[in-house]
Design an enzyme around this catalytic site. Structure first.
Site, short mmCIF file in Angstrom:
data_model
loop_
_atom_site.label_atom_id
_atom_site.label_comp_id
_atom_site.label_asym_id
_atom_site.label_seq_id
_atom_site.Cartn_x
_atom_site.Cartn_y
_atom_site.Cartn_z
CB SER A 1 2.87 7.46 14.54
OG SER A 1 2.28 6.38 13.32
CE LYS B 1 -13.76 21.65 0.37
NZ LYS B 1 -13.84 22.58 -0.78
NE ARG C 1 -9.65 24.43 2.87
CZ ARG C 1 -9.89 24.41 1.57
NH1 ARG C 1 -9.15 23.78 0.79
NH2 ARG C 1 -11.01 25.34 1.19
N GLY D 1 5.02 -4.26 26.41
CA GLY D 1 6.41 -4.96 25.99
C GLY D 1 6.12 -6.24 24.90
CG ASP E 1 5.54 -4.00 9.61
OD1 ASP E 1 4.96 -4.86 9.66
OD2 ASP E 1 4.94 -2.75 9.11
CB ALA F 1 -0.82 -0.05 1.08
CG LEU F 2 1.69 5.67 -2.13
CD1 LEU F 2 2.98 5.56 -1.93
CD2 LEU F 2 1.28 6.47 -3.35
CG ASN G 1 6.06 -0.67 6.29
OD1 ASN G 1 6.56 0.11 5.74
ND2 ASN G 1 4.80 -0.78 6.81
#
Length: 314
Positions: free
Chosen positions: A254, A30, A32, A233, A260, A15-16, A46
């Site tokens: 994140s 919307k 931004r 852990g 991975d 996946a990109l 990965n």
């Protein structure tokens, strides 16, 4: 690059990865976004990227198609990854990660991959067969896209057994179960996936997880079972060892790619001939080092070395 046994990764559903930020996620507005980041993603790719960050090298095998596939290939070449591409008719999928600045929460949207026809997924097997890491490691990581049979990783297990290759599978559900029926070298299930594999009901505590992992090892289904438990852990079980490490204290930016990176650190050190305990320590450090970084960025060698030192001291 460090000297080590050969490593090949296989990503059947790449996946990109597109990541950005927004002040707040609000419906019917919307939104931004801030600057965008693009990374070639998917489990095996990965792992290859993290292995390179740690000073190792690998060959990454993956199917690509359409305009997204062309962009993906360009980003992977920029990352310096040695790739072997199987061209498919469908368009490579994308995934989106959005960090909400107001709350610090992260939203992840993972699109379904393209359907692979039988000649396409068989071509992936053929490319792997052309680049067998004899005496080394084959890492099959990530979900299987539509059209690929559940026993695909089991096919890899049989090929690996015939050619002195240690197969590592990071998957879930029927694909993982079928691979285990054929016998593999290492798996990295979650706690819930482990419970499903052994038919356990309810949440497993640490002792029950070790027992469950030992049952898989004793049955010859996997020689090593590595369990990542997020902030709690990780646990690693083999025939002669049961290891437990706490996660180093880091500020999490994140969680994308942490598992991975864990797998990359573990396999790279094993490929270098390091003891299992040392490889496990690198794995935990690599996963934590990735969690420190924003969006889809993966671990940095200097952060991994520092965290390894902290784990060793502890």
């Amino acid at each position: 690059m460090s000297a080590h046994a050969p490593i090949v990764t296989l990503t059947m559903n790449p996946a990109l990865d597109v990541s950005s930020t927004v002040d707040r996620v609000v419906s019917e507005h919307k939104l931004r976004c801030g600057p965008s980041r693009f990374d070639p993603g998917g489990g095996g790719v990965n792992v290859s990227r993290a292995i390179r960050n740690l000073g190792g090298d690998s060959i990454a095998v993956y199917p690509l198609g359409g305009p997204t596939g062309q962009a993906y290939r360009g980003f992977l070449e920029q990352a310096g990854i040695i790739g072997r591409v199987v061209t498919i008719a469908g368009n490579t999928r994308e995934s989106f990660t959005v960090d909400e600045l107001a709350t610090g929460e992260q939203f992840r949207f993972v699109l379904q991959g393209p359907t692979l026809r039988e000649p396409e997924w068989r071509a992936c097997l053929s490319v792997v067969a052309d680049h067998l890491p004899v005496g080394g490691f084959l890492i099959a990581s990530g979900s299987l896209p539509p059209g690929v049979p559940d026993d695909f990783y089991a096919m890899l297990a049989r090929i690996s057994a015939d050619h002195d290759i240690r197969l590592v599978v990071d998957a879930s559900g029927p694909a993982l179960a079928a691979a285990l029926d054929a016998g593999v070298h290492l798996i990295k299930p979650s706690r819930d996936e482990l419970a499903e594999l052994v038919g356990a009901r309810g949440e497993l505590d640490d002792a029950a997880m070790v027992d469950a992992a030992r049952s898989l090892v004793a049955a010859g289904r996997s020689r090593i079972v590595a369990l990542t438990l997020g902030g709690r852990g990780a646990i690693l079980v083999s025939e002669g060892e049961a290891l437990r490490l706490a996660t180093p204290r880091v500020e999490v930016a994140s969680a994308v790619g942490a598992g991975d990176s864990f797998l990359a650190g573990l396999v790279l050190r094993l490929a270098e001939g390091r003891p299992l305990a040392d490889a496990f320590r690198t794995a935990v450090a690599a996963g934590s080092a990735t969690a420190m970084l924003p969006a889809t960025e993966l671990c940095r060698a200097e952060d991994v070395a520092r965290l390894e030192g902290e784990l060793a001291a502890a």
